[in-house]
Each structure stands twice: as structure tokens, then as C-alpha cells.
Design a protein around this motif. Structure first.
Motif, PDB file in Angstrom:
ATOM      1  N   ASN A  72       0.851  -1.203   0.000  1.00 31.41           N
ATOM      2  CA  ASN A  72       0.000   0.000   0.000  1.00 31.41           C
ATOM      3  C   ASN A  72       0.882   1.247   0.000  1.00 31.41           C
ATOM      4  O   ASN A  72       0.918   1.981   0.987  1.00 31.41           O
ATOM      5  CB  ASN A  72      -0.912   0.018   1.225  1.00 31.41           C
ATOM      6  N   TYR A  73       1.567   1.488  -1.106  1.00 27.89           N
ATOM      7  CA  TYR A  73       2.568   2.561  -1.110  1.00 27.89           C
ATOM      8  C   TYR A  73       1.946   3.928  -0.853  1.00 27.89           C
ATOM      9  O   TYR A  73       2.384   4.659   0.051  1.00 27.89           O
ATOM     10  CB  TYR A  73       3.316   2.579  -2.440  1.00 27.89           C
ATOM     11  N   LEU A  74       0.940   4.312  -1.621  1.00 29.87           N
ATOM     12  CA  LEU A  74       0.346   5.638  -1.470  1.00 29.87           C
ATOM     13  C   LEU A  74      -0.306   5.813  -0.110  1.00 29.87           C
ATOM     14  O   LEU A  74      -0.218   6.892   0.504  1.00 29.87           O
ATOM     15  CB  LEU A  74      -0.675   5.893  -2.587  1.00 29.87           C
ATOM     16  N   LEU A  75      -0.961   4.765   0.376  1.00 31.70           N
ATOM     17  CA  LEU A  75      -1.562   4.833   1.705  1.00 31.70           C
ATOM     18  C   LEU A  75      -0.491   5.003   2.775  1.00 31.70           C
ATOM     19  O   LEU A  75      -0.674   5.761   3.739  1.00 31.70           O
ATOM     20  CB  LEU A  75      -2.374   3.562   1.976  1.00 31.70           C
ATOM     21  N   THR A  76       0.625   4.326   2.591  1.00 30.64           N
ATOM     22  CA  THR A  76       1.733   4.454   3.546  1.00 30.64           C
ATOM     23  C   THR A  76       2.290   5.871   3.550  1.00 30.64           C
ATOM     24  O   THR A  76       2.575   6.438   4.611  1.00 30.64           O
ATOM     25  CB  THR A  76       2.859   3.462   3.195  1.00 30.64           C
ATOM     26  N   VAL A  77       2.441   6.452   2.349  1.00 34.68           N
ATOM     27  CA  VAL A  77       2.926   7.835   2.262  1.00 34.68           C
ATOM     28  C   VAL A  77       1.977   8.783   2.986  1.00 34.68           C
ATOM     29  O   VAL A  77       2.402   9.618   3.790  1.00 34.68           O
ATOM     30  CB  VAL A  77       3.077   8.272   0.786  1.00 34.68           C
ATOM     31  N   GLY A  78       0.674   8.645   2.718  1.00 35.17           N
ATOM     32  CA  GLY A  78      -0.305   9.520   3.355  1.00 35.17           C
ATOM     33  C   GLY A  78      -0.341   9.354   4.862  1.00 35.17           C
ATOM     34  O   GLY A  78      -0.361  10.353   5.607  1.00 35.17           O
ATOM     35  N   ALA A  79      -0.329   8.101   5.331  1.00 28.79           N
ATOM     36  CA  ALA A  79      -0.375   7.850   6.774  1.00 28.79           C
ATOM     37  C   ALA A  79       0.896   8.347   7.455  1.00 28.79           C
ATOM     38  O   ALA A  79       0.849   8.927   8.551  1.00 28.79           O
ATOM     39  CB  ALA A  79      -0.560   6.354   7.036  1.00 28.79           C
ATOM     40  N   ALA A 122       1.035  11.334  10.244  1.00 28.18           N
ATOM     41  CA  ALA A 122       1.615  11.097  11.567  1.00 28.18           C
ATOM     42  C   ALA A 122       2.726  12.104  11.860  1.00 28.18           C
ATOM     43  O   ALA A 122       2.829  12.633  12.977  1.00 28.18           O
ATOM     44  CB  ALA A 122       2.163   9.674  11.643  1.00 28.18           C
ATOM     45  N   TYR A 123       3.549  12.399  10.854  1.00 31.54           N
ATOM     46  CA  TYR A 123       4.650  13.356  11.028  1.00 31.54           C
ATOM     47  C   TYR A 123       4.095  14.751  11.315  1.00 31.54           C
ATOM     48  O   TYR A 123       4.594  15.467  12.195  1.00 31.54           O
ATOM     49  CB  TYR A 123       5.507  13.371   9.762  1.00 31.54           C
ATOM     50  N   ILE A 124       3.048  15.138  10.586  1.00 32.63           N
ATOM     51  CA  ILE A 124       2.431  16.449  10.803  1.00 32.63           C
ATOM     52  C   ILE A 124       1.906  16.564  12.230  1.00 32.63           C
ATOM     53  O   ILE A 124       2.097  17.590  12.901  1.00 32.63           O
ATOM     54  CB  ILE A 124       1.285  16.673   9.797  1.00 32.63           C
ATOM     55  N   VAL A 125       1.254  15.510  12.713  1.00 33.79           N
ATOM     56  CA  VAL A 125       0.713  15.523  14.078  1.00 33.79           C
ATOM     57  C   VAL A 125       1.837  15.626  15.098  1.00 33.79           C
ATOM     58  O   VAL A 125       1.747  16.379  16.076  1.00 33.79           O
ATOM     59  CB  VAL A 125      -0.129  14.257  14.328  1.00 33.79           C
ATOM     60  N   ILE A 126       2.927  14.894  14.878  1.00 38.09           N
ATOM     61  CA  ILE A 126       4.068  14.940  15.796  1.00 38.09           C
ATOM     62  C   ILE A 126       4.625  16.351  15.912  1.00 38.09           C
ATOM     63  O   ILE A 126       4.893  16.854  17.009  1.00 38.09           O
ATOM     64  CB  ILE A 126       5.167  13.956  15.334  1.00 38.09           C
ATOM     65  N   VAL A 127       4.782  17.015  14.764  1.00 36.01           N
ATOM     66  CA  VAL A 127       5.346  18.368  14.770  1.00 36.01           C
ATOM     67  C   VAL A 127       4.337  19.382  15.305  1.00 36.01           C
ATOM     68  O   VAL A 127       4.674  20.231  16.137  1.00 36.01           O
ATOM     69  CB  VAL A 127       5.807  18.768  13.353  1.00 36.01           C
ATOM     70  N   ALA A 128       3.100  19.298  14.832  1.00 39.37           N
ATOM     71  CA  ALA A 128       2.087  20.283  15.218  1.00 39.37           C
ATOM     72  C   ALA A 128       1.827  20.277  16.718  1.00 39.37           C
ATOM     73  O   ALA A 128       1.568  21.324  17.318  1.00 39.37           O
ATOM     74  CB  ALA A 128       0.784  20.020  14.462  1.00 39.37           C
ATOM     75  N   LEU A 186      13.891   9.531  10.463  1.00 41.06           N
ATOM     76  CA  LEU A 186      14.599   8.298  10.119  1.00 41.06           C
ATOM     77  C   LEU A 186      13.671   7.311   9.427  1.00 41.06           C
ATOM     78  O   LEU A 186      14.056   6.634   8.465  1.00 41.06           O
ATOM     79  CB  LEU A 186      15.188   7.659  11.379  1.00 41.06           C
ATOM     80  N   THR A 187      12.434   7.234   9.916  1.00 39.76           N
ATOM     81  CA  THR A 187      11.459   6.324   9.326  1.00 39.76           C
ATOM     82  C   THR A 187      11.162   6.712   7.879  1.00 39.76           C
ATOM     83  O   THR A 187      11.007   5.849   7.005  1.00 39.76           O
ATOM     84  CB  THR A 187      10.154   6.322  10.131  1.00 39.76           C
ATOM     85  N   GLY A 188      11.087   8.021   7.620  1.00 38.30           N
ATOM     86  CA  GLY A 188      10.871   8.486   6.255  1.00 38.30           C
ATOM     87  C   GLY A 188      11.960   8.015   5.322  1.00 38.30           C
ATOM     88  O   GLY A 188      11.697   7.599   4.183  1.00 38.30           O
ATOM     89  N   PHE A 197      15.477  10.041  -1.274  1.00 34.15           N
ATOM     90  CA  PHE A 197      14.458  10.716  -2.084  1.00 34.15           C
ATOM     91  C   PHE A 197      13.524   9.651  -2.651  1.00 34.15           C
ATOM     92  O   PHE A 197      13.983   8.647  -3.165  1.00 34.15           O
ATOM     93  CB  PHE A 197      15.090  11.508  -3.235  1.00 34.15           C
ATOM     94  N   PRO A 198      12.212   9.815  -2.457  1.00 31.88           N
ATOM     95  CA  PRO A 198      11.503  11.036  -2.027  1.00 31.88           C
ATOM     96  C   PRO A 198      11.313  11.181  -0.515  1.00 31.88           C
ATOM     97  O   PRO A 198      10.544  12.033  -0.077  1.00 31.88           O
ATOM     98  CB  PRO A 198      10.162  10.891  -2.718  1.00 31.88           C
ATOM     99  N   GLY A 199      12.003  10.351   0.276  1.00 33.31           N
ATOM    100  CA  GLY A 199      11.810  10.435   1.721  1.00 33.31           C
ATOM    101  C   GLY A 199      12.052  11.814   2.294  1.00 33.31           C
ATOM    102  O   GLY A 199      11.290  12.305   3.128  1.00 33.31           O
ATOM    103  N   ALA A 200      13.132  12.480   1.834  1.00 30.63           N
ATOM    104  CA  ALA A 200      13.435  13.821   2.330  1.00 30.63           C
ATOM    105  C   ALA A 200      12.320  14.799   1.974  1.00 30.63           C
ATOM    106  O   ALA A 200      11.976  15.682   2.777  1.00 30.63           O
ATOM    107  CB  ALA A 200      14.766  14.304   1.767  1.00 30.63           C
ATOM    108  N   LEU A 201      11.750  14.658   0.782  1.00 32.54           N
ATOM    109  CA  LEU A 201      10.649  15.539   0.376  1.00 32.54           C
ATOM    110  C   LEU A 201       9.432  15.329   1.277  1.00 32.54           C
ATOM    111  O   LEU A 201       8.798  16.301   1.704  1.00 32.54           O
ATOM    112  CB  LEU A 201      10.275  15.274  -1.075  1.00 32.54           C
ATOM    113  N   PHE A 202       9.110  14.074   1.570  1.00 31.60           N
ATOM    114  CA  PHE A 202       7.980  13.791   2.458  1.00 31.60           C
ATOM    115  C   PHE A 202       8.249  14.355   3.854  1.00 31.60           C
ATOM    116  O   PHE A 202       7.359  14.952   4.477  1.00 31.60           O
ATOM    117  CB  PHE A 202       7.750  12.273   2.550  1.00 31.60           C
ATOM    118  N   ASN A 203       9.463  14.169   4.352  1.00 32.45           N
ATOM    119  CA  ASN A 203       9.816  14.649   5.697  1.00 32.45           C
ATOM    120  C   ASN A 203       9.725  16.170   5.798  1.00 32.45           C
ATOM    121  O   ASN A 203       9.118  16.711   6.720  1.00 32.45           O
ATOM    122  CB  ASN A 203      11.229  14.196   6.062  1.00 32.45           C
ATOM    123  N   VAL A 204      10.362  16.846   4.856  1.00 33.49           N
ATOM    124  CA  VAL A 204      10.411  18.310   4.890  1.00 33.49           C
ATOM    125  C   VAL A 204       9.012  18.906   4.713  1.00 33.49           C
ATOM    126  O   VAL A 204       8.639  19.866   5.398  1.00 33.49           O
ATOM    127  CB  VAL A 204      11.376  18.844   3.817  1.00 33.49           C
TER     128      VAL A 204
END
Length: 243
Positions: A55-62, A66-72, A83-85, A92-99
């Protein structure tokens, strides 16, 4: 009747978003700090990889949610999330998702802080005299440089870098742009560490989170810091020449 509905919320209502974030942050600190850890990632790595592959796209979205909630909500585990990203999506694209997720989370807490306290505090600083007013003016004159600097310097806590701009009246778009661009260097470094976690797990070791302070990583970041402070220095020199 229309005047009452058009007026912005005041008092407790105005502070509710910031209060909610602070409450969740406190609760999260005591309840999640034992779960959002490197050990948790190591123990669940096979399940995470299997779910990502199915479930690649679902994993990216989830993951990004989760990252947004952690930061917010300033929850523990932002480094583990980065690290998980890298572990799940490579540098890449992990850094893009993280940032991107970190920037969205930062914008949320920035808006909550400005809505609750920032506008009033900024107005008081603007009308004050003496040192407080000088500090406010100094930040206003060099906003781009100062915002980049607090993102680039590893010593500035991410939570602090989200709140201070809200309290001094920084425009949202400027905050968002400098946050996104300013956290790229550190984000790429830690994402790349995460991308190599597979080998780290196989060796039974832990990742080197102090890599950002190694000379070949730190010196380029310090170089960017110097570039960020250059406009401030030039303004100071021009001011002295004018005197």
C-alpha cells in the motif's frame, strides 16, 4: 446582532488552539516517549516494509499525517519520524515527504500561537520603548536572514523556531518558505541516515544521530549560516558608514 457574529473570538476561545496543542504535547510526552523510539522502528521494520510494498500511497499519506501531528503537537519522536521516512522511502523522495510534513506541522503550531498570543504580543512590542522595541525592529529588518538562521542552526529547538516568529508578527508565507528551505539540509542528512537503517539493523547497531555535527556535514551547514547572516552584516556596515 451582525456585529457580534463578525467580531473575532476573544478571551479563552482565542487561546483554545494553543492550549490544546500544549495539553496534547504534555500528555504525549509522558505517554508516547516510550513508543516513538528507535527500538520500536527496529522491532516493526518487517511489518512496515510489507505494508509499504502492498500500500505505497496509503503508507505515504499515513506517514506524512503522523509526522504532521508529531510536529504540530510537539510530540516526542520527530527524529525517529525523519529516520522512518528515509527507511521507508529512501533519501528521495523520503526527504521531500519529511520536509513537507514538518513544514505543514510547523505552520499549524505557528498559526495557533499567532492566533492565541502572537498578534497581541507583537502589537505590544511594536508600541513599547527601549530594548524590547529595538529587538522587534532588528528582527523586522532582517526577517529573511533571521528565519533562515534559526532553521539552519542545529542548536535552535524546532519548537522554539515555530513559536518565536509567531510572537514577532512574521507573515505566514515568509515563515512557511523559510521553514521549508531552511530545514532541507538537516532533513536530507537525517533522511539519508534513515535510508541506511537496513544495514544498521542487520549489524545490530544504532544509527549515528550525531552525524550532523561531523565536520563534513556541519561545515557546509555553517557556511549556509554565514550566508544567512551576510545581509545583516552588510546592513550593519552600511549603517556605520552612514553615521
Amino acid at each position: 446582532m451582525s456585529d457580534m457574529t463578525d467580531t473575532p473570538p476573544t478571551g479563552l476561545k482565542r487561546h483554545l488552539p494553543l492550549i490544546a496543542i500544549l495539553m496534547v504535547a504534555v500528555v504525549g510526552f509522558f505517554t508516547l516517549r516510550d513508543y516513538l523510539t528507535f527500538d520500536t522502528l527496529r522491532d516493526n521494520r518487517e511489518a512496515l516494509i510489507a505494508f509499504r510494498d502492498a500500500n505505497y500511497l496509503l503508507t505515504v499519506g499515513a506517514f506524512m499525517l503522523a509526522y504532521i501531528v508529531i510536529v504540530a503537537f510537539s510530540l516526542p519522536g520527530a527524529t525517529i519520524a525523519t529516520l522512518t521516512g528515509g527507511f521507508l522511502f529512501a533519501t528521495f523522495p523520503g526527504a521531500l515527504f519529511n520536509v513537507t510534513a514538518a513544514t505543514i506541522g510547523a505552520v499549524i503550531i505557528f498559526l495557533a500561537a499567532r492566533w492565541g498570543l502572537g498578534e497581541k504580543l507583537s502589537a505590544r512590542m511594536e508600541t513599547s520603548d527601549g530594548a524590547v522595541k529595538k529587538i522587534k525592529d532588528g528582527i523586522d529588518e532582517n526577517q529573511w536572514s533571521m528565519l533562515f538562521l534559526i532553521r539552519l542552526v542545529p542548536a535552535v529547538p524546532f519548537f522554539v523556531a515555530n513559536l518565536v516568529p509567531a510572537f514577532v508578527g512574521v507573515p505566514l508565507w515568509r515563515f512557511a518558505v523559510t521553514t521549508f528551505l531552511g530545514i532541507i539540509p538537516g532533513g536530507v542528512v537525517y533522511t539519508s541516515v534513515g535510508a541506511g537503517l537496513g544495514e544498521v539493523f542487520e549489524r545490530g547497531e544504532t544509527p549515528n544521530l550525531g552525524i550532523i555535527f561531523e565536520p563534513h556535514i556541519l561545515l557546509p551547514i555553517l557556511g549556509l549560516c554565514v550566508l544567512a547572516t551576510l545581509p545583516i552584516a552588510l546592513k550593519a556596515l552600511r549603517g556605520k558608514k552612514g553615521i
